[in-house]
Design a protein around this motif. Structure first.
Motif, PDB file in Angstrom:
ATOM      1  N   UNK A  92       0.835  -1.191   0.000  1.00  0.00           N
ATOM      2  CA  UNK A  92       0.000   0.000   0.000  1.00  0.00           C
ATOM      3  C   UNK A  92       0.874   1.246   0.000  1.00  0.00           C
ATOM      4  N   UNK A  93       0.532   2.228  -0.817  1.00  0.00           N
ATOM      5  CA  UNK A  93       1.348   3.433  -0.889  1.00  0.00           C
ATOM      6  C   UNK A  93       0.496   4.695  -0.843  1.00  0.00           C
ATOM      7  N   UNK A  94       1.090   5.771  -0.305  1.00  0.00           N
ATOM      8  CA  UNK A  94       0.424   7.064  -0.259  1.00  0.00           C
ATOM      9  C   UNK A  94       0.955   7.972  -1.352  1.00  0.00           C
ATOM     10  N   UNK A  95       1.370   9.157  -0.975  1.00  0.00           N
ATOM     11  CA  UNK A  95       1.813  10.118  -1.986  1.00  0.00           C
ATOM     12  C   UNK A  95       0.630  10.628  -2.782  1.00  0.00           C
ATOM     13  N   UNK A  96       0.841  10.924  -4.062  1.00  0.00           N
ATOM     14  CA  UNK A  96      -0.181  11.573  -4.878  1.00  0.00           C
ATOM     15  C   UNK A  96      -0.584  10.782  -6.118  1.00  0.00           C
ATOM     16  N   UNK A  97       0.152   9.710  -6.386  1.00  0.00           N
ATOM     17  CA  UNK A  97      -0.089   8.929  -7.594  1.00  0.00           C
ATOM     18  C   UNK A  97      -1.488   8.297  -7.605  1.00  0.00           C
ATOM     19  N   UNK A  98      -1.881   7.714  -6.485  1.00  0.00           N
ATOM     20  CA  UNK A  98      -3.155   6.995  -6.423  1.00  0.00           C
ATOM     21  C   UNK A  98      -4.336   7.891  -6.765  1.00  0.00           C
ATOM     22  N   UNK A  99      -4.337   9.088  -6.176  1.00  0.00           N
ATOM     23  CA  UNK A  99      -5.432  10.030  -6.435  1.00  0.00           C
ATOM     24  C   UNK A  99      -5.439  10.465  -7.904  1.00  0.00           C
ATOM     25  N   UNK A 288      15.723  16.747  10.698  1.00  0.00           N
ATOM     26  CA  UNK A 288      14.341  16.953  10.243  1.00  0.00           C
ATOM     27  C   UNK A 288      14.156  18.376   9.736  1.00  0.00           C
ATOM     28  N   UNK A 289      13.664  18.508   8.494  1.00  0.00           N
ATOM     29  CA  UNK A 289      13.396  19.834   7.939  1.00  0.00           C
ATOM     30  C   UNK A 289      11.949  20.227   8.210  1.00  0.00           C
ATOM     31  N   UNK A 290      11.042  19.306   7.910  1.00  0.00           N
ATOM     32  CA  UNK A 290       9.617  19.587   8.119  1.00  0.00           C
ATOM     33  C   UNK A 290       8.839  18.279   8.067  1.00  0.00           C
ATOM     34  N   UNK A 291       7.571  18.351   8.444  1.00  0.00           N
ATOM     35  CA  UNK A 291       6.700  17.197   8.209  1.00  0.00           C
ATOM     36  C   UNK A 291       5.960  17.424   6.895  1.00  0.00           C
ATOM     37  N   UNK A 292       5.363  16.376   6.361  1.00  0.00           N
ATOM     38  CA  UNK A 292       4.687  16.500   5.068  1.00  0.00           C
ATOM     39  C   UNK A 292       3.536  15.511   4.991  1.00  0.00           C
ATOM     40  N   UNK A 293       2.539  15.892   4.204  1.00  0.00           N
ATOM     41  CA  UNK A 293       1.347  15.062   4.064  1.00  0.00           C
ATOM     42  C   UNK A 293       1.328  14.359   2.715  1.00  0.00           C
ATOM     43  N   UNK A 294       0.703  13.200   2.671  1.00  0.00           N
ATOM     44  CA  UNK A 294       0.317  12.585   1.408  1.00  0.00           C
ATOM     45  C   UNK A 294      -1.007  13.237   0.968  1.00  0.00           C
ATOM     46  N   UNK A 295      -1.499  12.846  -0.186  1.00  0.00           N
ATOM     47  CA  UNK A 295      -2.730  13.428  -0.727  1.00  0.00           C
ATOM     48  C   UNK A 295      -3.873  13.344   0.285  1.00  0.00           C
ATOM     49  N   UNK A 296      -4.451  14.492   0.568  1.00  0.00           N
ATOM     50  CA  UNK A 296      -5.659  14.534   1.391  1.00  0.00           C
ATOM     51  C   UNK A 296      -5.464  14.261   2.866  1.00  0.00           C
ATOM     52  N   UNK A 297      -4.218  14.075   3.296  1.00  0.00           N
ATOM     53  CA  UNK A 297      -3.997  13.637   4.674  1.00  0.00           C
ATOM     54  C   UNK A 297      -3.936  14.799   5.642  1.00  0.00           C
ATOM     55  N   UNK A 298      -4.768  14.737   6.694  1.00  0.00           N
ATOM     56  CA  UNK A 298      -4.759  15.793   7.699  1.00  0.00           C
ATOM     57  C   UNK A 298      -3.910  15.413   8.913  1.00  0.00           C
ATOM     58  N   UNK A 299      -3.203  14.285   8.824  1.00  0.00           N
ATOM     59  CA  UNK A 299      -2.271  13.915   9.902  1.00  0.00           C
ATOM     60  C   UNK A 299      -0.887  14.489   9.597  1.00  0.00           C
ATOM     61  N   UNK A 300      -0.365  14.167   8.420  1.00  0.00           N
ATOM     62  CA  UNK A 300       0.954  14.654   7.971  1.00  0.00           C
ATOM     63  C   UNK A 300       2.098  14.101   8.807  1.00  0.00           C
ATOM     64  N   UNK A 301       2.238  12.772   8.814  1.00  0.00           N
ATOM     65  CA  UNK A 301       3.303  12.134   9.596  1.00  0.00           C
ATOM     66  C   UNK A 301       4.618  12.069   8.824  1.00  0.00           C
ATOM     67  N   UNK A 302       4.590  12.347   7.518  1.00  0.00           N
ATOM     68  CA  UNK A 302       5.781  12.180   6.680  1.00  0.00           C
ATOM     69  C   UNK A 302       6.942  13.034   7.154  1.00  0.00           C
ATOM     70  N   UNK A 303       8.154  12.488   7.017  1.00  0.00           N
ATOM     71  CA  UNK A 303       9.354  13.237   7.420  1.00  0.00           C
ATOM     72  C   UNK A 303      10.102  13.724   6.189  1.00  0.00           C
ATOM     73  N   UNK A 304      10.461  14.990   6.192  1.00  0.00           N
ATOM     74  CA  UNK A 304      11.349  15.509   5.161  1.00  0.00           C
ATOM     75  C   UNK A 304      12.661  15.871   5.854  1.00  0.00           C
ATOM     76  N   UNK A 305      13.730  15.225   5.415  1.00  0.00           N
ATOM     77  CA  UNK A 305      15.005  15.341   6.120  1.00  0.00           C
ATOM     78  C   UNK A 305      16.106  15.837   5.207  1.00  0.00           C
TER      79      UNK A 305
END
Lengths: 614, 158
Positions: A92-99, A288-305
């Motif tokens: 299962x994958x997030x990001x923006x491709x699926x949408x 850690x630079x910032x957090x980031x969201x996948x498409x439509x995600x209001x959690x935004x657990x992604x790490x940008x490093x």
């Protein structure tokens, strides 16, 4: 609605791309994504198929909530028979491709056969065609995405591709979309590579509709509030990502260390969430630079490093100097604690290499851990491996990451996964795997439910099939004791069935820290025709689990494959709250079969199958 | 009081809820390719930046339009495209220095942010407060407060 009601069938052998209507009868029983695509798959593919042969198929599938305003509604899954395991694979994958795929008008793509030469699939709304990928073969996933966007002169295209690991059929190669989101486990990328399919590039401008917008938006808004109000999804995950686990799991003595020799890592605090936020003494910046969201995600657990440009592992490689996808808990563990490596920037770079060339960092890191143990025991030498590889060597980790991604030297053996590698060198007991797939980051001696989770997971050892950590450690939805086996059969079954529903809906399993079926039911029912009740969804989850099990049984798996390596049953945890304990898997397994309505051999009984309409 | 969209990129996670809300508000469907607000991802810098029309006081698009299809909404101050009048000549898309007016091939008209008549859907949908709709005369207030907090005055007993 919710569904686009269209399936794209791509015959790579003949080069044809055909549209066919989605089987709505099946959609009523299996919803979408994991459930529905697996149903298509098991109906069309012989369970005994060689996973890397043209006879295997590969499905990319969205769910009914993919591309909608439901929080986290951007997921897609890849379903095939996995080459690492020989079992059903579903990543299962997030990001923006699926949408984007959904907005182009497709519920799923079924890939069949094998292209004579490298190709990529180009989809622009209802138009789909295979294009020559000779210029992309041999390129990383990062370069592939950039080249495709440039050649089409469209920066809004979304790309899902394999890197060199998938091309050379590393058995745990993954499929990467949006640079660092992955359909990660079981080697789905190797299947894609075996078909000479380099990438899928999509541009969708049609949009996604749901059955009843007004009711849907009301339900989606309420569910988003539940995520925002929850301490895990509203605060801990955006701030710390899944790395919030590192210290917590280490404290309870369930952080597998040095290939599961230990259950606590003395340097856990150097590779966890807090370490990522600390300023480095060398360049004064944090990992850690910032957090980031996948498409439509209001959690935004992604790490940008971003690593220190002067770090020895990247000093001569500017391509690793920019910010990109950073460590989450599983990769920090597999590349860090499991190898005894405490160099945060080195682990981050190893993870970048995994993203860049499309390798599952869990299986890669865990295979390196087995290599380090074999080196420590004197079974493998520096000459064989090409580098001194004691536990704790960040140099070995980085060098082996590059070699495995590029298919060079000993990297080719590491690319076969720890089961095959340990068998080859006479120590199968050192492979920390179930059904050939490497364990993730929870020690079954310290969290007993996870032992049963790994042993019975339909895709080989995995935490994302029944995350009982939620209950055993964090008390969600009820607190259970991680050190006991009692009640874990019921707990694992409940988590497995509910997870199958989340995975079939188009949303992220991380919502389950705050959501149960009663939270996703109103969203699904407003999006899709068919009267989706909690009961209907619960039964569907169980149906999906049993369908996957039937496929695995037909593929040749038996009860003896629902087991853990000897180490976890005979070598007690040395420290922490679980000190002296081994996994009680042999006690839990028969109870689990009973709870499942399976016979003593782990085969679903006729009554169970009839009850579930299988 | 006139209000204006206020964007704080530091709070943006790149989830695109704003783009979906915009497209739903205007077209009745979730379709980010129809959104009038776009979130840009600067991957290597780790930055996400939502960007849309600032509703210029002296709007280039409005002045450039040969058929007067862009008019000021008196209530909100928004520069609004009147589709019935727009002939799709695209001169406004050239005139706008910021690229926030764009042509829609499907309708043959241009589109731009119209502040949703005073209740912008993007701001409502934003989960992190990166997009807000605030007093147009005081968009700097938050920044002023942050700097004010950094002054070195100490509380004193009198």
């Amino acid at each position: 609605m919710g569904w686009t009601r269209k399936v794209l069938r791509v015959d790579l052998t003949s080069g044809s791309c055909k549209s066919e209507p989605l089987n709505m009868e099946l959609a009523q029983q299996y919803l979408g994504q994991r459930g529905l695509a697996t149903k298509y798959f098991v109906d069309e593919v012989d369970a005994k198929v060689d996973p890397l042969s043209p006879a295997n198929k590969m499905i990319m599938a969205t769910g009914p909530l993919t591309g909608t305003m439901a929080s986290t509604g951007g997921r897609y899954s890849v379903i095939t028979k996995g080459p690492l395991t020989g079992a059903i694979a579903c990543s299962n994958s997030g990001g923006f491709f699926g949408a984007e795929l959904k907005m182009a008008g497709w519920d799923m793509i079924i890939f069949e056969g094998k292209a004579a030469k490298p190709v990529y699939l180009w989809i622009e709304n209802d138009r789909a065609e295979l294009r020559d990928a000779a210029h992309l073969w041999g390129k990383t996933t990062w370069d592939t995405e950039e080249i495709i966007k440039k050649s089409h002169q469209d920066p809004q295209i979304r790309v899902s591709s394999i890197g060199r690991a998938g091309e050379s059929q590393v058995l745990y190669a993954c499929i990467i979309n949006d640079l660092h989101r992955a359909a990660g486990r079981s080697g789905v990328g190797a299947v894609m590579g075996s078909k000479n399919l380099k990438a899928v590039a999509v541009r969708g401008t049609g949009g996604v509709a749901v059955k009843d917008f007004k009711t849907f938006l009301q339900a989606a808004t309420e569910a988003k509030k539940a995520l925002a109000d929850n301490a895990v999804t509203g605060q801990a995950m955006p701030a710390f990502g899944t790395q919030v686990m590192m210290n917590a799991i280490n404290e309870i003595g369930a952080l597998p260390t040095r290939n599961f020799r230990d259950v606590q890592f003395e340097s856990a605090n150097k590779i966890g969430a807090e370490a990522m936020r600390e300023k480095r003494p060398t360049d004064g910046k944090a990992n850690l630079v910032t957090n980031a969201a996948c498409f439509g995600c209001t959690i935004a657990c992604g790490r940008i490093s971003q690593v220190d440009k002067g770090h020895w592992s990247v000093a001569n490689s500017p391509k690793y100097w920019g910010a990109t996808g950073g460590l989450e808990y599983e990769s920090a563990w597999s590349l860090g604690a499991d190898n005894g490596v405490a160099d945060l920037d080195a682990i981050t770079v190893a993870n970048m290499v995994c993203n860049e060339d499309g390798m599952d960092p869990i299986s890669f890191g865990a295979t390196v851990a087995a290599v380090m143990e074999l080196f420590t025991l004197g079974v493998l030498s520096k000459e064989q491996i090409g580098v001194e590889a004691p536990f704790g060597s960040a140099q070995a980790l980085i060098e082996l990451a590059h070699k495995t991604a590029e298919g060079q030297g000993f990297g080719r053996e590491i690319g076969q996964g720890s089961k095959r590698l340990c068998e080859k060198y006479g120590h199968p007991e050192l492979s920390m795997t179930v059904k050939g797939q490497e364990f993730p980051a929870y020690d079954p001696r310290g969290i007993q439910g996870m032992g049963l989770t790994y042993a019975t997971s339909n895709r080989g050892a995995c935490h994302l099939r029944s995350y009982t950590v939620s209950s055993e450690v964090f008390g969600n939805p009820v607190k259970t004791d991680p050190l006991v086996t009692e009640g874990k059969a019921d707990l694992v079954k409940a988590f497995q069935d509910v997870t199958a529903v989340f995975d079939s809906a188009g949303i992220c399993i991380f919502t389950s820290f705050a959501w149960g079926l009663p939270d996703i039911q109103p969203q699904l029912d407003a999006a899709c025709e068919g009267g989706w009740t909690v009961e209907k969804l619960a039964e569907m989850g169980e149906r999906i689990w049993n369908m996957e099990r039937q496929f695995n049984n037909a593929a040749g798996f038996t009860a003896k494959d629902d087991d853990l390596p000897k180490r976890l049953k005979t070598e007690p945890a040395k420290t922490g709250p679980a000190k002296g304990l081994v996994s009680g898997i042999d006690k839990m397994r028969p109870e689990y079969y009973k709870v499942r309505g399976w016979d003593a051999e782990g085969v679903p009984t006729k009554e169970t199958l009839a009850r579930l309409g299988l | 009081m006139q209000k204006s969209l206020h964007i704080d990129p530091n709070k943006c996670t790149g989830c695109l809820q704003c783009e979906m809300a915009c497209s739903y508000e205007n077209y009745g469907v979730f379709n980010i390719s129809r959104s009038r607000i776009k979130v840009f991802n600067f991957e290597e810098a780790g930055r996400k930046v939502p960007y849309t029309c600032t509703q210029c006081a002296e709007a280039w698009c409005l002045h450039a339009c040969p058929v007067e299809a862009i008019k000021i909404d008196a209530a909100t101050g928004a520069k609004v495209v009147h589709e019935a009048t727009c002939v799709g000549c695209k001169v406004c898309t050239i005139a706008c220095p910021f690229g926030t007016v764009n042509y829609v091939a499907e309708t043959g008209k241009v589109q731009k942010c119209d502040l949703c008549g005073g209740d912008p859907a993007c701001a409502t949908a934003c989960p992190t407060g990166a997009i807000s709709y605030i007093d147009a005369d005081w968009t700097g207030l938050d920044k002023m407060r942050q700097w004010a907090a950094k002054t070195d005055t100490q509380p004193r007993a009198s």
